[in-house]
Motif scaffolding. Structure first.
Motif, short mmCIF file in Angstrom:
data_model
loop_
_atom_site.label_atom_id
_atom_site.label_comp_id
_atom_site.label_asym_id
_atom_site.label_seq_id
_atom_site.Cartn_x
_atom_site.Cartn_y
_atom_site.Cartn_z
N ARG A 111 33.66 32.68 28.47
CA ARG A 111 33.31 32.70 29.89
C ARG A 111 34.53 33.00 30.77
NH1 ARG A 111 33.79 29.00 33.73
NH2 ARG A 111 34.92 27.81 32.17
N THR A 112 34.43 34.08 31.54
CA THR A 112 35.50 34.53 32.42
C THR A 112 34.86 35.24 33.60
OG1 THR A 112 36.88 34.94 30.47
CG2 THR A 112 37.64 35.87 32.54
N GLN A 113 35.44 35.12 34.78
CA GLN A 113 34.90 35.84 35.92
C GLN A 113 35.27 37.32 35.84
OE1 GLN A 113 36.61 35.45 39.89
NE2 GLN A 113 38.22 34.13 39.07
N CYS A 114 34.42 38.17 36.39
CA CYS A 114 34.65 39.61 36.35
C CYS A 114 35.54 39.99 37.54
CB CYS A 114 33.35 40.37 36.39
SG CYS A 114 33.54 42.14 36.08
N ALA A 115 36.83 39.78 37.39
CA ALA A 115 37.77 40.03 38.49
C ALA A 115 38.63 41.26 38.28
CB ALA A 115 38.68 38.80 38.67
N ASP A 116 38.50 41.92 37.15
CA ASP A 116 39.37 43.06 36.84
C ASP A 116 38.52 44.23 36.34
OD1 ASP A 116 41.32 44.83 35.44
OD2 ASP A 116 42.70 43.20 35.88
N PRO A 117 38.71 45.43 36.88
CA PRO A 117 37.93 46.58 36.41
C PRO A 117 38.12 46.87 34.93
CG PRO A 117 39.70 47.29 37.88
CD PRO A 117 39.61 45.80 37.98
N ALA A 118 39.24 46.42 34.34
CA ALA A 118 39.47 46.66 32.92
C ALA A 118 38.40 46.02 32.05
CB ALA A 118 40.85 46.15 32.51
N PHE A 119 37.76 44.95 32.54
CA PHE A 119 36.70 44.30 31.77
C PHE A 119 35.54 45.26 31.51
CE2 PHE A 119 37.69 39.66 33.28
CZ PHE A 119 38.98 39.81 32.79
N LEU A 120 35.32 46.19 32.42
CA LEU A 120 34.27 47.20 32.28
C LEU A 120 34.83 48.49 31.68
CD1 LEU A 120 32.48 46.79 35.74
CD2 LEU A 120 32.20 45.42 33.67
N GLU A 121 35.99 48.88 32.13
CA GLU A 121 36.56 50.18 31.75
C GLU A 121 36.89 50.26 30.26
OE1 GLU A 121 38.77 51.15 36.01
OE2 GLU A 121 39.80 50.02 34.46
N HIS A 122 37.26 49.15 29.65
CA HIS A 122 37.65 49.22 28.23
C HIS A 122 36.45 49.54 27.33
CE1 HIS A 122 35.99 45.17 27.57
NE2 HIS A 122 36.23 45.31 26.28
N LEU A 123 35.24 49.49 27.91
CA LEU A 123 34.03 49.86 27.18
C LEU A 123 33.56 51.26 27.55
CD1 LEU A 123 32.19 46.45 27.53
CD2 LEU A 123 33.01 47.43 25.40
N GLY A 124 34.39 52.02 28.27
CA GLY A 124 34.05 53.39 28.61
C GLY A 124 33.30 53.57 29.90
N ILE A 125 33.19 52.56 30.73
CA ILE A 125 32.46 52.65 31.99
C ILE A 125 33.37 53.23 33.07
CG2 ILE A 125 31.33 51.33 33.83
CD1 ILE A 125 30.45 49.34 31.63
N ASP A 126 32.93 54.28 33.72
CA ASP A 126 33.64 54.90 34.84
C ASP A 126 33.07 54.32 36.13
OD1 ASP A 126 34.79 56.43 36.80
OD2 ASP A 126 34.31 58.37 35.89
N ILE A 127 33.77 53.38 36.73
CA ILE A 127 33.26 52.66 37.88
C ILE A 127 33.04 53.59 39.07
CG2 ILE A 127 33.78 50.79 39.52
CD1 ILE A 127 35.35 49.47 37.18
N SER A 128 33.83 54.65 39.16
CA SER A 128 33.71 55.55 40.30
C SER A 128 32.38 56.30 40.34
CB SER A 128 34.87 56.56 40.30
OG SER A 128 34.75 57.46 39.20
N THR A 129 31.64 56.31 39.25
CA THR A 129 30.35 57.01 39.20
C THR A 129 29.17 56.11 39.49
OG1 THR A 129 29.95 56.61 36.84
CG2 THR A 129 31.30 58.53 37.42
N LEU A 130 29.39 54.82 39.68
CA LEU A 130 28.29 53.87 39.81
C LEU A 130 27.76 53.79 41.23
CD1 LEU A 130 29.77 50.95 37.67
CD2 LEU A 130 28.14 52.71 36.93
N ARG A 131 26.48 53.47 41.34
CA ARG A 131 25.89 53.16 42.65
C ARG A 131 26.03 51.68 42.99
NH1 ARG A 131 22.33 56.07 45.32
NH2 ARG A 131 21.01 54.26 45.75
N ALA A 132 26.08 50.85 41.96
CA ALA A 132 26.15 49.40 42.20
C ALA A 132 26.89 48.72 41.05
CB ALA A 132 24.75 48.81 42.35
N VAL A 133 27.74 47.77 41.40
CA VAL A 133 28.36 46.87 40.43
C VAL A 133 28.04 45.45 40.86
CG1 VAL A 133 30.52 46.02 39.45
CG2 VAL A 133 30.24 48.46 39.89
N VAL A 134 27.52 44.65 39.95
CA VAL A 134 27.23 43.25 40.23
C VAL A 134 28.22 42.42 39.43
CG1 VAL A 134 25.49 41.43 40.22
CG2 VAL A 134 24.79 43.82 40.53
N VAL A 135 29.01 41.61 40.11
CA VAL A 135 30.07 40.86 39.44
C VAL A 135 29.82 39.36 39.53
CG1 VAL A 135 31.87 42.61 39.73
CG2 VAL A 135 31.51 40.93 41.54
N LYS A 136 30.08 38.69 38.41
CA LYS A 136 30.08 37.23 38.39
C LYS A 136 31.46 36.79 38.86
CE LYS A 136 26.01 36.31 36.38
NZ LYS A 136 24.96 35.48 36.99
#
Length: 513
Positions: free
Chosen positions: A435-460
Motif C-alpha cells: 500500500r502506497t499513495q500514487c504520488a509519483d508518475p513513475a508508478f505508472l510510467e514504469h509499466l509503459g503508460i504515457d501519461i501525456s496521452t490520457l484523458r483522465a488519471v485517478v490517483v489514490k
C-alpha cells in the motif's frame, strides 16, 4: 573545537486513529535503517529514507568535519497506531544505542513526523525526545517535523530548534534537513535558541492546507517574511496538523525558534492571529462522484481526479472502488486508475501472465465498510516487481517497493468510441501489493503508460500527487472527489474521542483567546 560527534536517529509515521495497526513489516518494507546504514543511505544518489536525513548528512559533510553516531531510523508509510510491542522494541533499541553515547556526543539530530501514534501513546515522538534528554542531557538537540504534525508542548520544549516543512505537497524535506544541519553548526558554535508556540482550535481538513495558494499558504508566507526581516528569528514552522490522529493536542500550531524569547512569543502570537482570522476558509470543497464522472466524459482538457478520502498517504487502504465503479459503468475512455492496493489480485495477474484475459475481482469478498468488491473482465497488459525509484515530488530520488504490480485493462463490451487515439482505451488500473499513495508518475510510467496521452488519471492520493504530476496537470485540471474512506476531508463523518472540542470545522463555533 574538537570534531563534533552527532547522534542520528528518527521515527517517522503519520498515524490515522481509524486505520489498521502498523506492524514491523510496515517499517522494514519502507525504511528501517540501523547504524552506518543511515549515513550510507544519506550519502547515496537514491536513498530509502525521505529527504530530511540525507539533507542533514550531506550538509554536515559540506560545512566542516563531524563524526556521525547513527543509531536507528524507522520510517513507514502512513497507517494506524504503531503496535505497542513494535514501538517498545524501537524504544529499547534507541536506548541501547544512546547509552554508550552518554557524555560522548556534542549534538543530536532526530527525524520525526509529529503525527505518530502508538497503541498506548498519543505522543510517541515526545517519548523519544524525552529518552534523548534523559540519557544525553543538555546537548544541542534539533528535531525536524512534517507540517502535518500534531504538536504537543513536549515536542517544542524538549529540543533546541524545531524545524517543520514549509511545503505541501512536501517538496522541501531535503532542504529542512539541510537547515537542521546549519542550525546544528550554530548551536555547536555556542549560540542559544529559545522557542514559543501557539495552538489554535482549528483542525484543518487536509485539502485546505496547500502551500501554493490558500489560507495556509498565506500564514506560512507571513512567517517567512517576518523571519527574513528579523535576525533574531531562527525558524518559523506553521504546523497544519493531521486531523485523523485524534489527539488531545490536535490543532494548527505556530512554532517559532529564536535567539530572543520576546521575539519568539510575539511572532508566534501574530501568526496564530493570522490563522484565526482565516478560520472560515479552512473547509473542504469536494466534487461528487456523479459530477466527477460527467467531467471525465465531457472535459475538453485532461483531468486528474484525486480520491482524497482513500489516500494511503493518510492511512487509507487505497482500495475503495466507488469512483472506478462509476467511471466503468459510464464508459469513461482514456483513463488510468493508480494505484489500487490488492496483493491477491496482483499475484493472480502475475500467475496468469501478460496477455491473459480473466475476471478481475477487486477486494474479493469485500474487506471492510469501505473496501467493497468490484469485478470486471480484464486483460493483463504489463507486469513488474514493483521496485521503482521515484522521479518527482515527495518520492523523487527515493527507492520505493510497490510489491508485485500489474497493469490491467478493463474490457468493455462493446467498447466505447474515442475522439482521438490513446495509448489507453477504456479504463486501465495499476494494481500493487504494498500500500502506497500514487504520488509519483513513475508508478505508472514504469509499466509503459504515457501519461501525456490520457484523458483522465485517478490517483489514490490527497495532495502529494500534485508535486509529482504537475508537469501534466495544472491546479485547474485537478478534481478532488468526495468518495468514501478513512481519510475523508469531511471531518463530521468521524467519531472523535480525543481532539479538543469545540474545534473548527468539526464544530460550527469555537473560541480562541
Amino acid at each position: 573545537m574538537t570534531t563534533p560527534r552527532i547522534a542520528l536517529l528518527g521515527f517517522s509515521i503519520e498515524c490515522n486513529r481509524w486505520a489498521p495497526v502498523a506492524r514491523m513489516h510496515d517499517f522494514t518494507n519502507r525504511c528501517l535503517l540501523r547504524g552506518e546504514e543511515i549515513v550510507t543511505d544519506g550519502r547515496a544518489a537514491s536513498s530509502r529514507a525521505l529527504g530530511e536525513m540525507p539533507g542533514f548528512v550531506t550538509t554536515m559533510d559540506a560545512t566542516g568535519p563531524w563524526e556521525p553516531r547513527p543509531i536507528m531510523l524507522a520510517m513507514s508509510e502512513p497507517w494506524g497506531p504503531v503496535a505497542r510491542d513494535v514501538f517498545e522494541g524501537f524504544m529499547a533499541e534507541w536506548r541501547a544505542g544512546l547509552e554508550p553515547l552518554r557524555g560522548q556526543v556534542e549534538g543530536v539530530y532526530a527525524v520525526l513526523h509529529g503525527a505518530g501514534l502508538a497503541e498506548h501513546l498519543h505522543d510517541p515522538e515526545g517519548a523519544l525526545q524525552a529518552l534523548v534528554r534523559e540519557i544525553l542531557g543538555d546537548v544541542p538537540f534539533i528535531c525536524s517535523y512534517d507540517l502535518h504534525g500534531n504538536i504537543s508542548a513536549e515536542n517544542v520544549a524538549l529540543n533546541d530548534a524545531f524545524v517543520g516543512y514549509r511545503t505541501n505537497p512536501h517538496l522541501d524535506m531535503r532542504e529542512r534537513g539541510a537547515e537542521s544541519a546549519q542550525l546544528m553548526r550554530r548551536l555547536l558554535a555556542g549560540e542559544k535558541f529559545v522557542r514559543a508556540h501557539r495552538r489554535l482550535p482549528i483542525i484543518a481538513p487536509t485539502v485546505s492546507m496547500l502551500t501554493a495558494q490558500g489560507p495556509y499558504a498565506e500564514v506560512i508566507n507571513l512567517g517567512q517574511e517576518r523571519a527574513a526581516a528579523d535576525s533574531r528569528i531562527v525558524n518559523v514552522s506553521v504546523m497544519g496538523g493531521f486531523a485523523y490522529g485524534d489527539t488531545p493536542f490536535n490543532g494548527m500550531t505556530a512554532v517559532v525558534t529564536a535567539t530572543d524569547q520576546g521575539a519568539a512569543e510575539a511572532l508566534a502570537q501574530e501568526l496564530a492571529e493570522a490563522a484565526w482570522a482565516r478560520r472560515d476558509r479552512f473547509v473542504a470543497r469536494l466534487t461528487s462522484i456523479e459530477e466527477a464522472t460527467q467531467r471525465a466524459l465531457t472535459s475538453p482538457v485532461p483531468l486528474a481526479f484525486a480520491d482524497v478520502a482513500d489516500n494511503p498517504g493518510g492511512g487509507g487502504r487505497g482500495n475503495t472502488m466507488e469512483i472506478l465503479r462509476a467511471f466503468h459503468a459510464a464508459g469513461v475512455q482514456g483513463a488510468v486508475f493508480g494505484v489500487i492496493n490488492d496483493a491477491r489480485l496482483a499475484a493472480e495477474a502475475h500467475a496468469l501472465g501478460k496477455g491473459a484475459r480473466f475476471r478481475a475481482v477487486f477486494n474479493q469478498g469485500g474487506l471492510d465498510e469501505f473496501s467493497h468488491e468490484f469485478a470486471a473482465d480484464a486483460e493483463v497488459v504489463a507486469l513488474s516487481d514493483g521496485q521503482v525509484t521515484g522521479r518527482r515530488g515527495i518520492y523523487g530520488g527515493t527507492v520505493m517497493q510497490l510489491g508485485k504490480t500489474a497493469r490491467l485493462r478493463l474490457v468493455s463490451d462493446p467498447p466505447q468510441a474515442v475522439n482521438r487515439p490513446h495509448d489507453v482505451r477504456g479504463i486501465e488500473v495499476v494494481v500493487i501489493s504494498e500500500r502506497t499513495q500514487c504520488a509519483d508518475p513513475a508508478f505508472l510510467e514504469h509499466l509503459g503508460i504515457d501519461i501525456s496521452t490520457l484523458r483522465a488519471v485517478v490517483v489514490k492520493s490527497r495532495g502529494h500527487f500534485r508535486g509529482g504530476f504537475d508537469e501534466f496537470f495544472q491546479h485547474e485540471q485537478i478534481v478532488e472527489v468526495d468518495g468514501p474512506g478513512l481519510t475523508s476531508p469531511i471531518l463530521t463523518r468521524f467519531n472523535w474521542k480525543h481532539v479538543p472540542r469545540p474545534s473548527l470545522p468539526i464544530d460550527t463555533e469555537a473560541s480562541w483567546p
